[in-house]
Enzyme design. Sequence first.
Site, mmCIF file in Angstrom:
data_model
loop_
_atom_site.group_PDB
_atom_site.id
_atom_site.type_symbol
_atom_site.label_atom_id
_atom_site.label_comp_id
_atom_site.label_asym_id
_atom_site.label_seq_id
_atom_site.Cartn_x
_atom_site.Cartn_y
_atom_site.Cartn_z
ATOM 1 C CG HIS A 1 -8.339 5.633 11.204
ATOM 2 N ND1 HIS A 1 -9.346 5.407 10.302
ATOM 3 C CD2 HIS A 1 -8.955 5.831 12.403
ATOM 4 C CE1 HIS A 1 -10.532 5.447 10.931
ATOM 5 N NE2 HIS A 1 -10.315 5.705 12.194
ATOM 6 N NE ARG A 47 -3.485 0.038 2.734
ATOM 7 C CZ ARG A 47 -4.117 0.225 3.901
ATOM 8 N NH1 ARG A 47 -4.140 -0.738 4.808
ATOM 9 N NH2 ARG A 47 -4.698 1.368 4.179
ATOM 10 C CB THR A 105 -15.883 8.226 4.868
ATOM 11 O OG1 THR A 105 -15.869 7.214 5.898
ATOM 12 C CG2 THR A 105 -16.780 9.379 5.293
ATOM 13 C CG ASN A 159 -8.084 8.567 3.470
ATOM 14 O OD1 ASN A 159 -8.889 7.696 3.821
ATOM 15 N ND2 ASN A 159 -8.387 9.493 2.570
ATOM 16 C CB VAL A 160 -2.903 5.291 6.585
ATOM 17 C CG1 VAL A 160 -3.759 4.993 7.809
ATOM 18 C CG2 VAL A 160 -3.178 4.289 5.473
ATOM 19 N N PRO A 218 -20.244 9.056 -4.219
ATOM 20 C CG PRO A 218 -18.845 7.699 -5.506
ATOM 21 C CD PRO A 218 -18.866 8.587 -4.316
#
Length: 262
Positions: free
Chosen positions: A130, A81, A207, A113-114, A233
């Site tokens: 996070h 990632r 989210t 998000n990281v 969306p």
Amino acid sequence: MIDPCQPVPSLGDSLDAAAALLRGAGRIAVLSGAGISAESGIPTFRDALTGLWARFDAGDLATPEAFERDPALVWGWYEWRRMKVLQSQPNPGHLALARLAARGPQVTVITQNVDDLHERAGSREVHHLHGSLHAPRCFECGRSHGFGPQIPDEPEGGRRLAPPACDHCGGPLRPGVVWFGEMLPEDAWRAATEAIAHCEVMITIGTSGLVFPAAGLPGLAAGRGKPVIQINPTATEHDDCARVALRARAGEALPALLERLG
Ligand code: BV8
Ligand code: ZN
């Protein structure tokens, strides 16, 4: 609250309504999730994990128990990632958010998000509820470590990579993220609740609203009478507390919002 019995307003009308809420706002709180990084090529948390990870469930890998059970599998997943983040660029959604702040209001970005795409887009006030892929620490003694400048290769053998050893106690390094069952960083959580208490408007972007306590923030804002604008969306758990729902990608809705703000 979006009234399910009312006809769904057009995206244009919703953008006009959102722009009217933002115009003149001095303090804006933003909650972002994996969806804002999707257009940078970063898979969202609940997308079926692609490629090498198709047979794993992210929720099973993002726990201390998974790391204790198989450190190389978990470290390999996070390095995969991190490599994707290093190879990606902020997208028009991240950039528009940074431009919103440049127009004058105080924009506090609270992200689940990281990745570091908000920072790389120029957002100045970003709080990571996070944690971050870029801040590994020792699993045993907690000492922070860094990464070299190089982009990691696709982990050999596809998915397992032994974590490096702590240069202080020899224990295995772990990713600097908050796993399920772990407490959120106090400073980030305090900054988030402060931003909600003082904002005039809140925007929640990309989210699903499934992971707590972060997912409770839009409801907290709405409960204090702050209008919540949702950009996503699809329908999410936050539909109930959203004053305006922009059913669109972040990379489409945020630049269109900036345009309306002039
Ligand atoms: C904790 C880091 C105290 C790791 C992550 C109630 C209160 C407190 C805790 C709990 C509670 N109920 C349950 C819990 C436990 C747990 C939890 O919430 N579980 C869930 C599954 C029910 N919470 C915790 O453990 C938290 N710790 O509370 O500590 C404590 C301690 C012990 C016991 C009890 C309490 C810690 C949670 C942190 C977990 N770590 N990430 C890593 O990244 O590997 S969470 C992970 O999910 C990511 O951070 C991610 O951001 C987050 C949320 O997911 P989303 O961002 O929403 O992503 P998702 O894929 O779901 O949705 C993406 C959305 O984007 C979709 O809606 C999609 O339509 C949209 N989208 C797609 N494309 C676009 C788009 N939107 C816009 N534009 C696009 N182009
Ligand atoms: Zn150590």
